[in-house]
Motif scaffolding. Structure first.
Motif, PDB file in Angstrom:
ATOM      1  N   THR A 150       0.828  -1.361   0.041  1.00 46.78           N
ATOM      2  CA  THR A 150       0.075   0.143   0.149  1.00 46.78           C
ATOM      3  C   THR A 150       0.860   1.183   0.086  1.00 46.78           C
ATOM      4  O   THR A 150       0.635   2.073  -0.566  1.00 46.78           O
ATOM      5  N   LEU A 151       1.857   1.308   0.724  1.00 50.43           N
ATOM      6  CA  LEU A 151       2.751   2.362   0.737  1.00 50.43           C
ATOM      7  C   LEU A 151       3.499   2.548  -0.502  1.00 50.43           C
ATOM      8  O   LEU A 151       3.719   3.670  -1.108  1.00 50.43           O
ATOM      9  N   LEU A 198       1.108   4.170  -3.058  1.00 48.41           N
ATOM     10  CA  LEU A 198       1.036   5.501  -2.869  1.00 48.41           C
ATOM     11  C   LEU A 198       2.387   6.358  -3.297  1.00 48.41           C
ATOM     12  O   LEU A 198       2.206   7.249  -3.990  1.00 48.41           O
ATOM     13  N   ALA A 247      -2.313  -1.504  -7.987  1.00 43.21           N
ATOM     14  CA  ALA A 247      -3.752  -0.905  -7.190  1.00 43.21           C
ATOM     15  C   ALA A 247      -4.839  -1.906  -7.456  1.00 43.21           C
ATOM     16  O   ALA A 247      -5.627  -1.886  -6.423  1.00 43.21           O
ATOM     17  N   GLY A 254       2.115   6.157  -6.901  1.00 44.00           N
ATOM     18  CA  GLY A 254       1.074   7.157  -7.786  1.00 44.00           C
ATOM     19  C   GLY A 254       1.644   8.640  -7.618  1.00 44.00           C
ATOM     20  O   GLY A 254       1.447   9.229  -8.501  1.00 44.00           O
ATOM     21  N   ALA A 255       2.317   8.701  -6.600  1.00 41.87           N
ATOM     22  CA  ALA A 255       3.126  10.194  -6.629  1.00 41.87           C
ATOM     23  C   ALA A 255       4.167  10.317  -7.739  1.00 41.87           C
ATOM     24  O   ALA A 255       4.042  11.479  -8.418  1.00 41.87           O
TER      25      ALA A 255
END
Length: 362
Positions: free
Chosen positions: A123-124, A127, A161, A130-131
């Motif tokens: 999950t990290l 993220l 994702a 995605g950035a």
């Protein structure tokens, strides 16, 4: 009028991609640790049960079944690979008495700490990833899928994702090692083989159809990546089930965390059906874009041909399984062949075949 290039954002994007790759690597190790630890624990329980002379049922992951002791399959030889509503349930006939995870893939009460850590790390990583995708878009002033580097990085992000979203309803953590491993490979390939500095699109791609056509292609490819992992696991699980049902030794203890071959096949089929719809729209919207850009819907360009080949392979897979009884390993191999065609279309066709789609940025 294209927006200006922001090289600073492009550099931030590359940093985020590097950090995401590192975090994915740690998550991969955690998923592998979960498989190894759970396999060791299950073997210890089996040994204790054998010494006590009692039958033991051990719920792990989605609920591992300890079926009848090594009994052979009754009925047709391929029964374990045929569609059934009761497939993969605890000790059911669909597994031939071979211990596998519950076919419903529901979460059990057991706490698997390594798996929880792996999901948290993934999950990290998503993220951070995605950035990286967003900053790439900001740096280029457009959607971040205008060349092979961007297609791979965005595609890898969607693979991870979609995997995380699927974990909300089903315990698919057994796929973690394989899915995260593929994501790492995609990011490494993007950075090493297909890296392209942030820049403007070539004129042929400066259209709103880029957003529509390529976004659907990326999402469909991400779903095909998940089903590729499932089909590969299906082949391994099918071989294991046949071996154990025939009285052989179970040398792949970690596969007890994985549902039966039939359950994997059924889920893979459903996801492939969704991805196939997306690929159909990819083909259709690509033809419409081609008519607007080049004045014709179809021109037998190499990329167009291989996009159609992929569509035909998956159409054949869905049709053969639904109407011709092509289940089990044959269906798995068809799914794998379809994904290999996707890889060929993206790598070999883009690099070594000249055509109207030769704008990969290399």
């Amino acid at each position: 009028m294209p927006f200006g290039i922001n090289e600073t954002m492009g550099q931030y994007s590359e940093l985020f991609m590097l950090l995401a790759a590192g975090t994915y690597t740690v998550a991969f190790i955690a998923f592998a640790w979960d498989l190894a630890k759970s396999s060791k624990a299950l073997r210890a329980v089996d040994l204790k049960a054998a010494q006590a002379g009692t039958a033991t049922k051990v719920p792990v992951a989605a609920g591992v079944a300890a079926g009848s002791a090594g009994g052979r399959l009754s009925g047709p030889a391929d029964r374990a690979e045929r569609p059934s509503s009761s497939a993969g349930r605890a000790g059911g006939a669909g597994t031939g008495g071979v211990a596998t995870a519950d076919g419903d893939m529901k979460y059990a009460n057991e706490r698997r700490v390594p798996a929880r850590v792996a999901v948290a790390l993934t999950t990290l990583a998503v993220l951070i990833h995605g950035a990286g995708v967003v900053t790439r878009a900001l740096g280029a002033g457009r959607v971040p899928w205008g060349n092979m580097y961007e297609f791979l990085t965005t595609g890898a992000f969607l693979v991870a994702a979609v995997f995380l979203l699927s974990l909300i309803r089903r315990d698919l953590r057994f796929l973690g090692t394989f899915v995260v491993g593929l994501v790492i490979i995609m990011l490494v390939a993007a950075s090493v083989a297909f890296w392209t500095p942030v820049g403007h699109l070539v004129p042929a791609l400066q259209s709103y159809w880029l957003v529509i056509h390529v976004s659907i292609a990326v999402l469909s490819s991400a779903l095909f990546t998940l089903t590729f992992a499932m089909s590969a696991l299906q082949l391994v699980q099918s071989h294991r089930q046949r071996t154990v049902a025939a009285g052989g030794a179970d040398k792949l203890g970690f596969m007890r965390l994985v549902p039966s071959a039939l359950s994997l096949e059924n889920l893979s089929y459903r996801i492939n059906a969704i991805a196939f719809i997306g690929w159909t729209f990819t083909l259709m919207f690509g033809a419409i874009w081609a008519e607007k850009a080049w004045g014709r819907f179809w021109g037998w360009d190499t990329k167009e041909v291989w996009t159609f080949v992929i569509w035909v392979v998956y159409a054949g897979y869905l049709h053969a399984r639904a109407t011709r009884g092509w289940t089990g390993t044959r269906a798995a191999w068809l799914s794998i062949v379809g994904y290999l065609c996707v890889i060929f279309n993206f790598t070999i066709v883009n690099q070594f075949f000249n055509g109207l789609h030769s704008y990969s940025g290399l």
